[in-house]
Design a protein around this motif. Structure first.
Motif, PDB file in Angstrom:
ATOM      1  N   HIS A  54     -53.662  47.058  45.923  1.00 26.95           N
ATOM      2  CA  HIS A  54     -52.498  46.974  45.046  1.00 26.95           C
ATOM      3  C   HIS A  54     -52.603  48.007  43.921  1.00 26.95           C
ATOM      4  CE1 HIS A  54     -51.736  43.487  47.418  1.00 26.95           C
ATOM      5  NE2 HIS A  54     -52.676  42.774  46.855  1.00 26.95           N
ATOM      6  N   GLU A  89     -49.262  54.290  48.013  1.00 24.32           N
ATOM      7  CA  GLU A  89     -49.642  52.959  47.534  1.00 24.32           C
ATOM      8  C   GLU A  89     -50.633  52.327  48.508  1.00 24.32           C
ATOM      9  OE1 GLU A  89     -47.012  49.490  45.533  1.00 24.32           O
ATOM     10  OE2 GLU A  89     -46.549  49.858  47.639  1.00 24.32           O
ATOM     11  N   GLY A  99     -51.669  48.584  49.365  1.00 23.28           N
ATOM     12  CA  GLY A  99     -51.197  47.240  49.063  1.00 23.28           C
ATOM     13  C   GLY A  99     -49.805  47.301  48.478  1.00 23.28           C
ATOM     14  N   LYS A 100     -49.563  46.527  47.442  1.00 22.88           N
ATOM     15  CA  LYS A 100     -48.235  46.499  46.828  1.00 22.88           C
ATOM     16  C   LYS A 100     -48.377  46.272  45.328  1.00 22.88           C
ATOM     17  CE  LYS A 100     -43.668  44.346  47.344  1.00 22.88           C
ATOM     18  NZ  LYS A 100     -42.991  45.630  47.562  1.00 22.88           N
ATOM     19  N   ARG A 101     -47.822  47.188  44.548  1.00 24.64           N
ATOM     20  CA  ARG A 101     -47.890  47.074  43.090  1.00 24.64           C
ATOM     21  C   ARG A 101     -46.626  47.660  42.480  1.00 24.64           C
ATOM     22  NH1 ARG A 101     -52.965  48.159  39.149  1.00 24.64           N
ATOM     23  NH2 ARG A 101     -51.912  48.088  37.153  1.00 24.64           N
TER      24      ARG A 101
END
Length: 231
Positions: free
Chosen positions: A84, A138, A140-142
């Motif tokens: 993330h 990226e 993950g997810k942030r």
């Protein structure tokens, strides 16, 4: 900054070897600008002076990073970056097409190219250059810290600085958008450490690396002065 001075560390080593020495999942943001291979082709046709043999800009200052090494580089960047988190890479229109599929194979999600608008026309034929890409990846997810910013970052190019030096103002946008105070930013091709200055200026920690002795000397001085200013 609550009176706490952010820390920095710099190293002189091959970028991939340096990354191999970092622990997995230990970094919160990567911002970097490798001396990509296509610079040599731009020089050959006279569309850049960035590698001209002179004290101001030349291979005395940095070594070209060949395209075939991006596979190893991006695997190591993915390994050291925490989940993330974000990764930004400065490049030209040729290197973008080389890097994107390699980064995706390494595990990164590609969001889009950002554009650094240098605000003044540069060299070239067939429409003279005024911009550079910043590839936004990226793991993950942030979420970005400010979802209202445009994908064009305007800042004048550096004149008479370190070869290919990026404005601190550009790095500041990336640092503010993708990290929080106290997190760690790295740059394995730090040059004059514009990313490091931006990180320290906003209360982040910085680790940088460059194979050039000249870069290390300049970076150390700039980072030391910035850290003193923040104390």
């Amino acid at each position: 900054m609550n009176g706490v001075a952010p820390a920095f560390r710099v190293h002189r080593q091959d970028a991939i070897e340096w990354l191999r020495g970092l622990p997995a999942d230990s970094v919160d943001l990567v911002v970097t600008d490798p001396p990509y291979e296509s610079l040599e082709r731009h020089r050959a046709v006279g569309t850049t002076t960035r590698l001209k043999t002179s004290k101001a800009s030349s291979n005395q200052w940095f070594q070209i990073f060949p395209n075939h090494r991006f596979e190893q580089l991006l695997r190591e960047l993915y390994r050291v970056l925490r989940r993330h988190r974000h990764f930004y890479l400065f490049c030209d229109q040729e290197t973008m097409f080389v890097v994107k599929p390699i980064a995706e194979r390494a595990g990164f999600r590609f969001w889009k190219p950002l554009v650094w608008d240098k605000m003044k026309i540069g060299m070239g034929y067939h429409y003279r250059a005024r911009y550079e890409f910043i590839l936004f990846f990226e793991k993950g997810k942030r979420k970005l810290n400010d979802l209202g910013l445009p994908d064009i970052i305007q800042a004048p190019r550096i004149r008479n600085g370190y070869p290919a030096e990026k404005p601190v103002e550009v790095a500041e946008v990336l640092v503010r958008q993708s990290t929080r105070i106290g997190e760690t930013v790295i740059d394995p091709f730090m040059g004059a450490a514009s990313t490091g200055v931006a990180a320290l200026r906003h209360g982040r920690k910085f680790q940088g690396n460059d194979i050039s002795e000249a870069a290390l000397e300049i970076a150390c001085e700039r980072l030391r002065l910035q850290q003193e200013e923040e104390m």
